[in-house]
Design an enzyme around this catalytic site. Structure first.
Site, PDB file in Angstrom:
ATOM      1  N   ASP A  60       0.873  -1.171   0.000  1.00 39.41           N
ATOM      2  CA  ASP A  60       0.000   0.000   0.000  1.00 39.41           C
ATOM      3  C   ASP A  60       0.919   1.233   0.000  1.00 39.41           C
ATOM      4  O   ASP A  60       2.084   1.149   0.390  1.00 39.41           O
ATOM      5  CB  ASP A  60      -0.875  -0.025   1.259  1.00 39.41           C
ATOM      6  CG  ASP A  60      -1.660   1.258   1.441  1.00 39.41           C
ATOM      7  OD1 ASP A  60      -2.291   1.698   0.477  1.00 39.41           O
ATOM      8  OD2 ASP A  60      -1.596   1.823   2.548  1.00 39.41           O
ATOM      9  N   ASP A  81      21.085 -40.442  20.584  1.00 38.01           N
ATOM     10  CA  ASP A  81      19.814 -39.739  20.775  1.00 38.01           C
ATOM     11  C   ASP A  81      20.014 -38.439  21.547  1.00 38.01           C
ATOM     12  O   ASP A  81      19.641 -37.358  21.077  1.00 38.01           O
ATOM     13  CB  ASP A  81      18.830 -40.636  21.523  1.00 38.01           C
ATOM     14  CG  ASP A  81      17.524 -39.919  21.793  1.00 38.01           C
ATOM     15  OD1 ASP A  81      16.824 -39.574  20.815  1.00 38.01           O
ATOM     16  OD2 ASP A  81      17.217 -39.658  22.968  1.00 38.01           O
TER      17      ASP A  81
END
Length: 759
Positions: free
Chosen positions: A460, A741
């Site tokens: 705009d 992990d």
């Protein structure tokens, strides 16, 4: 009025008509008003714990006959904990919906009846602590933070037992094995109890379950030392996750801490210390130099400087004049000031930003949602695969049981999904926190992911590429009247309007100290302009395209010359003649040219969409070196954005009510922080510091987050693949499986935290 002058509500305005964006003196963060809160109509049994979280949801809840309750949660280490809490609450069977907001550690529940006790019991059984969020500030502050010993005592105890067991094993292996068994049982007991609680609360396949099975199984096959080490490494990984989660939440908690709990309220000549929650609009408060505002307030003192960096990212203190609005959390730099409170409790700028952050967490990225669904299938699948590896080879090939059970247990630990599950939310949380810290509020992982794909940005003009503070540049009377009459008459008709052009005309008349005639019966003329009666004559103010073309012919050259120079022109007239024109021009934002150049360097095209006339739009677009579309109504902007969106992903940046439909039609809607409430609600992101340069920051962070997620998934899956192969070949065992992990979890978390330090 000004149908072609970038009226951002898409309608013509009469004085006193609300709904159009206001002219903005300076970026003021109090305009961040995502969803205003309304009073709950639900019975709260006197303690108000069923307070609403946002007006839109609350309205829907009331229509459905739902009550809303909220709590603060303690004990969450990672986003997967949030899912465990939600599962536990849903198992009660009495709740309509339950969601956990991980960033602010909040649980929100909707139900048809008072379910607080049931929810609190269910969450306690799952191993987490709840505190009703209606508890007073004093009660909250009375609860001390956990000490280092309280947070780490299990890990410290297990470390001590491991050292003792290792020393005993060196002196006497038989006694050492017994010591390792005791160490393992000491470590596995709380984990097993937690796994059991989670099973009962609806989460059977969790990391706690995997660790319990692996540790107990290792004991049964005689791997005593490895069983104990598995638990030690698991606890260490948990503490790393907890640390990472607290770092990721640090930006949110720092924002919450900006607002002081106490305030000095002035009543007549008396000063009293009160809770910040007791302040109401209209109260007069006093803030000392070096103190922060407890609520949004209007400055009563003549002049003061405020440090707004915590909210806007602007490091230089801003000088505020009497009557200006100051946001909660801003710091008075140099003097004692008095202010008038303007915000209700829970509705200050900080509260609204926090609400937007909480709302954003619901909008998770597609890849995050996929990984969460994947993990629900992945974990039981890994358990089944581990069972197959442990049982089938001995049964089918008559091999020894112990080595294959060992491999099955190792596979169980390798298959733990922690690193994979946390890889995406850790990166997204860090990316969102980094953006917020830089004054760019992105509403969730989905929006953050979409930002990276943007290839065109539609802007705009007024209030976005320009300051939204137009000034009168020319006053040209056509008839016998002079400039003073033309300007004062136009100002009389425009007086009271919130439109930037109207305010500019009124301000120009005030600067010249012109007395304004009385104007009555002002009203908007849809699509044509505004009119009012002045000195018993009905006068109108319109854009040139809305007046009689034959009357305009004599002055068309002057109009076109002004418009070609980037001015917006309005004409004062009645039904018989044109009295004169007023030209106004807005100024470009200081960072507009550099921002568009940086976006172009990133491979992003820019286009300006404006309701202004083509010549004025061309002048602004020429300065910026971008394409443009002019004379657009709100529906035209939607059509333009939709057409661009068909070719490649588009973001729409705006600040007005009339920008909201186009923002909704775009892949991404981005609102300026000083824009209208509707634009801010509609947008997927907001530039809270009101600087266009935030666009470069947002897109850069989105792309960096994408890269970070890909790196994290590669780390998580890559390590699992390597150790899966080495386990099946008999090269690695339980210790390295846990390291794979826990190590992967630590690595992806550390990698995600790099986003917080990204320049």
């Amino acid at each position: 009025m000004h149908s072609h002058s970038a009226c951002r509500c898409g309608h013509d305005h009469a004085p006193h008509q609300h709904g159009c964006s206001r002219s903005v003196k300076r970026p003021v963060i109090h305009k961040i008003t995502a969803i205003s809160t309304v009073s709950a109509e639900a019975p709260c049994d006197g303690d108000n714990s069923c307070r609403p979280e946002d007006a839109a949801d609350d309205e829907d809840d009331r229509r459905a006959g739902l009550l809303r309750y909220s709590w603060l949660i303690r004990g969450m280490d990672c986003p997967s904990c949030a899912r465990k809490v939600e599962n536990a609450v849903r198992q009660t069977g009495r709740v309509d919906s339950a969601r956990v907001i991980f960033s602010s550690e909040k649980l929100v529940v909707n139900a048809h009846s008072d379910v607080r006790e049931d929810v609190e019991k269910a969450v306690a059984r799952a191993g987490f602590q709840l505190q009703r969020s209606d508890t007073s500030d004093a009660a909250k502050s009375a609860q001390p933070a956990p000490t280092f010993w309280q947070d780490n005592r299990r890990l410290i105890l297990l470390c001590i037992l491991m050292v003792i067991s290792w020393l005993l094993d060196l002196l006497n292996p038989a006694i050492g094995q017994v010591a390792f068994i005791i160490t393992t049982l000491t470590g596995v007991l709380p984990i097993a109890l937690s796994a059991l609680r989670l099973m009962r609360s609806g989460s059977p396949f969790t990391i706690e379950t995997l660790m319990t099975v692996a540790a107990v199984g290792a004991l049964f096959i005689g791997a005593m030392a490895e069983a104990a080490m598995v638990l030690l490494l698991f606890m260490l990984g948990e503490r790393l996750e907890s640390f990472a989660a607290s770092r990721a939440r640090k930006g949110v908690t720092a924002l919450m801490a900006l607002k002081p709990d106490q305030a000095v309220r002035i009543q007549g000549s008396r000063r009293e210390n009160v809770q910040a929650s007791a302040l109401r609009p209209g109260d007069r408060i006093e803030v000392a130099a070096g103190a922060r505002l407890p609520a949004d307030a209007r400055l009563i003192s003549p002049l003061a400087s405020f440090d707004e960096s915590a909210l806007t990212g602007e490091s230089i203190p801003v000088e505020r004049q009497q009557g200006e609005l100051i946001a909660a959390g801003c710091l008075s730099v140099d003097r004692l000031v008095q202010l008038e409170v303007t915000s209700e409790p829970g509705k200050s700028a900080i509260d609204r930003i926090l609400h937007l952050i909480e709302e954003a967490e619901e909008r998770r990225a597609p890849i995050e949602r996929f990984l969460e669904r994947f993990s629900r299938v992945y974990t039981p699948g890994i358990m089944a695969l581990a069972l197959v590896v442990a049982v089938l080879p001995p049964l089918l090939m008559s091999t020894e049981w112990q080595p294959w059970i060992y491999k099955g247990l190792t596979l169980l630990l390798i298959g733990c999904p922690c690193a994979l599950v946390i890889s995406t939310p850790a990166a997204i949380t860090s990316g969102l926190a980094a953006a917020t810290r830089r004054g760019a509020l992105i509403k969730g992982g989905a929006a953050l992911e979409s930002l990276g794909s943007i290839r065109t940005i539609a802007f705009d003009k007024t209030g976005t590429l320009t300051e939204g503070k137009p000034r009168v540049t020319a006053v040209q009377p056509f008839a016998e009247q002079d400039e003073a009459w033309l300007l004062s008459t136009a100002a009389a008709i425009e007086k009271g309007s919130s439109h930037p052009l109207a305010q500019a005309i009124v301000a120009a008349a005030a600067e010249r100290q012109l007395p304004l005639p009385t104007a009555t019966l002002q009203r908007a003329l849809a699509g044509r302009g505004v009119e009012g009666i002045v000195s018993d004559r009905l006068l109108s103010i319109s854009a040139p395209s809305k007046v009689d073309a034959r009357q305009l012919d004599a002055h068309r050259a002057a109009v076109e010359a002004l418009e070609s120079a980037g001015n917006t022109v309005v004409i004062l007239h009645d039904t018989q003649q044109l009295f004169g024109l007023i030209a106004l021009r807005d100024t470009l934002r200081e960072d507009a040219i550099t921002t568009l150049a940086e976006l172009k360097a990133m491979g992003i095209q820019s286009v300006m969409l404006t309701g202004d006339n083509p010549r004025a739009a061309a002048a602004i677009a020429g300065e910026l070196s971008i394409d443009y579309r002019a004379s657009l109504l709100p529906e035209d902007k939607v059509a333009a954005v939709s057409a661009l969106n068909q070719r490649q992903p588009v973001a729409m940046v705006g600040d007005g009510i009339n920008d909201a439909p186009a923002m909704k039609a775009a892949t991404m809607g981005i609102a300026m922080g000083s824009g209208s409430d509707v634009a801010l609600e509609t947008a997927d992101a907001a530039l809270t510091h009101n600087r266009l340069s935030g666009l470069v920051t947002m897109i850069g962070l989105s792309r960096a987050t994408h890269a970070n997620i890909r790196q994290n998934i590669t780390i998580a899956l890559g390590l699992k693949a390597v150790f899966l192969l080495t386990t099946l070949l008999g090269i690695t065992g339980l210790w390295l499986a846990v390291l794979a992990d826990s190590g992967a979890t630590a690595l992806v978390t550390a990698n995600a935290l790099r986003l917080l330090r990204k320049p």
